[in-house]
Structures are given as C-alpha cells and as structure tokens.
Write a protein that holds these residues in place. Structure first.
Motif, PDB file in Angstrom:
ATOM      1  N   THR A 214       5.088   7.495  -9.032  1.00  0.00           N
ATOM      2  CA  THR A 214       6.404   7.789  -8.447  1.00  0.00           C
ATOM      3  C   THR A 214       6.270   8.128  -6.976  1.00  0.00           C
ATOM      4  N   GLU A 215       5.036   8.383  -6.533  1.00  0.00           N
ATOM      5  CA  GLU A 215       4.791   8.760  -5.144  1.00  0.00           C
ATOM      6  C   GLU A 215       3.864   7.753  -4.473  1.00  0.00           C
ATOM      7  N   MET A 216       4.010   7.609  -3.167  1.00  0.00           N
ATOM      8  CA  MET A 216       3.116   6.765  -2.376  1.00  0.00           C
ATOM      9  C   MET A 216       2.802   7.474  -1.073  1.00  0.00           C
ATOM     10  N   SER A 217       1.572   7.364  -0.636  1.00  0.00           N
ATOM     11  CA  SER A 217       1.163   7.961   0.629  1.00  0.00           C
ATOM     12  C   SER A 217      -0.059   7.224   1.149  1.00  0.00           C
ATOM     13  N   ASP A 218      -0.403   7.465   2.393  1.00  0.00           N
ATOM     14  CA  ASP A 218      -1.607   6.853   2.960  1.00  0.00           C
ATOM     15  C   ASP A 218      -2.846   7.321   2.202  1.00  0.00           C
ATOM     16  N   LEU A 219      -2.817   8.564   1.719  1.00  0.00           N
ATOM     17  CA  LEU A 219      -3.946   9.107   0.961  1.00  0.00           C
ATOM     18  C   LEU A 219      -4.133   8.334  -0.337  1.00  0.00           C
ATOM     19  N   HIS A 220      -3.016   8.040  -1.014  1.00  0.00           N
ATOM     20  CA  HIS A 220      -3.062   7.225  -2.230  1.00  0.00           C
ATOM     21  C   HIS A 220      -3.642   5.850  -1.925  1.00  0.00           C
ATOM     22  N   ASP A 221      -3.150   5.253  -0.849  1.00  0.00           N
ATOM     23  CA  ASP A 221      -3.595   3.905  -0.478  1.00  0.00           C
ATOM     24  C   ASP A 221      -5.101   3.849  -0.240  1.00  0.00           C
ATOM     25  N   LYS A 222      -5.589   4.793   0.550  1.00  0.00           N
ATOM     26  CA  LYS A 222      -7.007   4.796   0.896  1.00  0.00           C
ATOM     27  C   LYS A 222      -7.876   4.994  -0.339  1.00  0.00           C
ATOM     28  N   ALA A 223      -7.457   5.902  -1.215  1.00  0.00           N
ATOM     29  CA  ALA A 223      -8.223   6.155  -2.437  1.00  0.00           C
ATOM     30  C   ALA A 223      -8.218   4.924  -3.341  1.00  0.00           C
ATOM     31  N   ALA A 224      -7.062   4.284  -3.438  1.00  0.00           N
ATOM     32  CA  ALA A 224      -6.937   3.109  -4.304  1.00  0.00           C
ATOM     33  C   ALA A 224      -7.797   1.958  -3.794  1.00  0.00           C
ATOM     34  N   GLN A 225      -7.753   1.718  -2.505  1.00  0.00           N
ATOM     35  CA  GLN A 225      -8.549   0.639  -1.933  1.00  0.00           C
ATOM     36  C   GLN A 225     -10.045   0.911  -2.052  1.00  0.00           C
ATOM     37  N   ARG A 226     -10.422   2.176  -1.962  1.00  0.00           N
ATOM     38  CA  ARG A 226     -11.842   2.541  -2.057  1.00  0.00           C
ATOM     39  C   ARG A 226     -12.430   2.146  -3.407  1.00  0.00           C
ATOM     40  N   VAL A 227     -11.632   2.232  -4.471  1.00  0.00           N
ATOM     41  CA  VAL A 227     -12.140   1.915  -5.810  1.00  0.00           C
ATOM     42  C   VAL A 227     -11.788   0.497  -6.245  1.00  0.00           C
ATOM     43  N   GLY A 228     -11.196  -0.298  -5.335  1.00  0.00           N
ATOM     44  CA  GLY A 228     -10.954  -1.705  -5.631  1.00  0.00           C
ATOM     45  C   GLY A 228      -9.646  -2.031  -6.316  1.00  0.00           C
ATOM     46  N   ALA A 229      -8.698  -1.066  -6.367  1.00  0.00           N
ATOM     47  CA  ALA A 229      -7.380  -1.383  -6.926  1.00  0.00           C
ATOM     48  C   ALA A 229      -6.695  -2.425  -6.038  1.00  0.00           C
ATOM     49  N   LYS A 230      -5.886  -3.272  -6.645  1.00  0.00           N
ATOM     50  CA  LYS A 230      -5.298  -4.397  -5.916  1.00  0.00           C
ATOM     51  C   LYS A 230      -3.886  -4.156  -5.406  1.00  0.00           C
ATOM     52  N   ALA A 231      -3.146  -3.253  -6.066  1.00  0.00           N
ATOM     53  CA  ALA A 231      -1.747  -3.061  -5.674  1.00  0.00           C
ATOM     54  C   ALA A 231      -1.248  -1.717  -6.170  1.00  0.00           C
TER      55      ALA A 231
END
Length: 268
Positions: A214-231
């Motif tokens: 339900t939330e989005m932030s730059d912190l979420h984005d960086k963490a997600a990309q670090r572990v290889g999440a796609k979207a």
C-alpha cells in the motif's frame, strides 16, 4: 489450450471492406510461418455473422466498415463472451473510440498503413498470452490473497494460481513447483517481501518477483532492486496493471491500451 498449442491451425478472421488490406494481412500472417485457418468479411454485419457461428482465436477488424463498424463488431464479440484476441485497424482513431474498444476487450489497434513486422509482433504476443504460467500469491491476509487472485484471474494471460500464507510457506511451495511469477506482499510477519525475494533467488532461477504494497518510497525501491524484484504494484491494483507488468517481463510489445506501471530495470 489454444489452437496453436493443440497443433490445430490458428483461426483468424480478417474484416475489412478493402480487399487489398485483407490480402495484405493474410500475406503478413503466412510470412510468420504459423498455420492459419483464415476467414474474410467485407462488412461488419458479415463479420458478426461469422463470429456468431465459429470460434476465432484472432480477429483483425477495420474500424470503418459498412453495415456495422469495427467498434460495433467489437461490442458484439464482448456480448458473445468470446475470448477472441481482437486487433482494430484504422488510419485514425479518436480517444473516444479507443476507450470504447478497451471497454469491449480489444487488445490493440494498428495504425494504417502497418507492416509485416507489426503483424508478426501481434502473433508472438497472442502465442505468449495463450501459454499457461504458474503463479504464486504470497500474503498473510486470506482476504487480500482472495482479492489478488481474483485480479490475476481477470488478466488476459493464462495464469495458474497457487497461494502461500507467508514467506516460509512460499519457500516450501517453490521447492516443489517451478513458478514463473511470485506476487508477494511487502509487509508480512516473520519474513517480509524483500527477505522472501532474496531467499527465493536460491531456489528459483527462472522466477520473477513482483512486490505488492500500500506504500511506495525510494527506500522500498532500492531494497527491492537490490534483491532482484522486477516491479512494485501499489494496492489496490487491477488486471490491466498486471497485464502491463507481464508484457514487460516477457519482452512483449505493449498494446496501445497499456497502462504505465512502476517497473525496475531488468536484470540480465
């Protein structure tokens, strides 16, 4: 299973009052090397009559036809409940017409004049959409899992959906099944979506992880990309959002009707 998967010809209807356009589309289809069973209609009424008598996998529909126009034919396909992969053709299409076509379930439209390569791309997309993909939905809320599964079931893609109640349950599931996609909640007890995505990499080389929150932030984005999440899908989301993500993940050309969704840079 679709016609192509069963070995049967792909059933196509080409509806256009121009014989030249009909022959061009026919030739472009044959150049793809697939096996087609092609029918022609030269006005909208004839197209509806054919569509009511036979199941077609793909329909190429001119917008400006006599008797009934392409939008009216698309409306008839919608009323019939047919799962025809429908593509409209026109030299110009207003925003109002685009909205009507989307409402009636058209996949895309081709701007005239179009080329063989564009027809080939559509056939490749049709084949990808009709394949079956195993999907795992991970969320600690049974209510949310039901909602997400209903949204996924409305996708134009053929998704075979399983569910997991938390990260540990998801890891056990992926050990047993080769899931193509994992949709996981970001905030879960014991193991959040980021931790799960990181652990899944050890078991599923061919799986793509999509995070839901339900939330989005730059912190979420960086963490997600670090572990290889796609979207990242922000709740609540809709089947059109899912379809856009799947086009991107499968390397397919996006429809003119596609929505914009938060994607991360694709890793090799």
């Amino acid at each position: 299973m679709s016609a192509g998967e069963t070995g049967a010809p792909i059933r196509v209807i080409i509806a256009d009052d121009s014989t030249t356009v009909c022959k061009f589309v026919e030739r472009a289809l044959k150049l793809t090397g697939r096996d087609f069973d092609i029918s022609f209609a030269h006005d909208g009424q004839q197209a509806v009559q054919l569509l009511s008598k036979q199941v077609f996998d793909i329909a190429f529909l001119d917008i400006n036809m006599p008797q009934l126009n392409g939008i009216e034919v698309m409306a008839a396909i919608h009323v019939m409940g047919a799962k025809t992969f429908a593509v409209s053709m026109s030299d110009r299409l207003s925003e109002a017409s685009q909205e009507k076509l989307k409402t009636f379930g058209a996949y895309d439209y081709l701007n005239k004049p179009f080329n063989n390569g564009q027809v080939r791309q559509l056939i490749e997309t049709f084949e990808a959409i009709r394949q079956s993909y195993k999907v795992l939905v991970v969320d600690d809320s049974a209510t949310v899992r039901r909602i997400v599964m209903k949204v996924l079931q409305k996708s134009i893609f053929d998704l075979e959906i399983d569910e997991a109640v938390d990260g540990l349950d998801a890891i056990e599931a992926v050990k047993k099944n080769p899931y193509r996609l994992v949709f996981t909640d970001f905030n879960m007890p014991n193991m959040n979506g980021i931790e799960l995505a990181e652990k899944l990499a050890a078991y599923t080389a061919g799986s793509d992880v999509v995070l839901m929150s339900t939330e989005m932030s730059d912190l979420h984005d960086k963490a997600a990309q670090r572990v290889g999440a796609k979207a990242f899908l922000r709740k609540p989301f809709f089947s059109a959002d899912v379809d856009t993500i799947l086009h991107h993940l499968f390397g397919l050309k996006h429809s003119a009707f596609s929505k914009q969704v938060r994607m991360f840079a694709m890793s090799a």
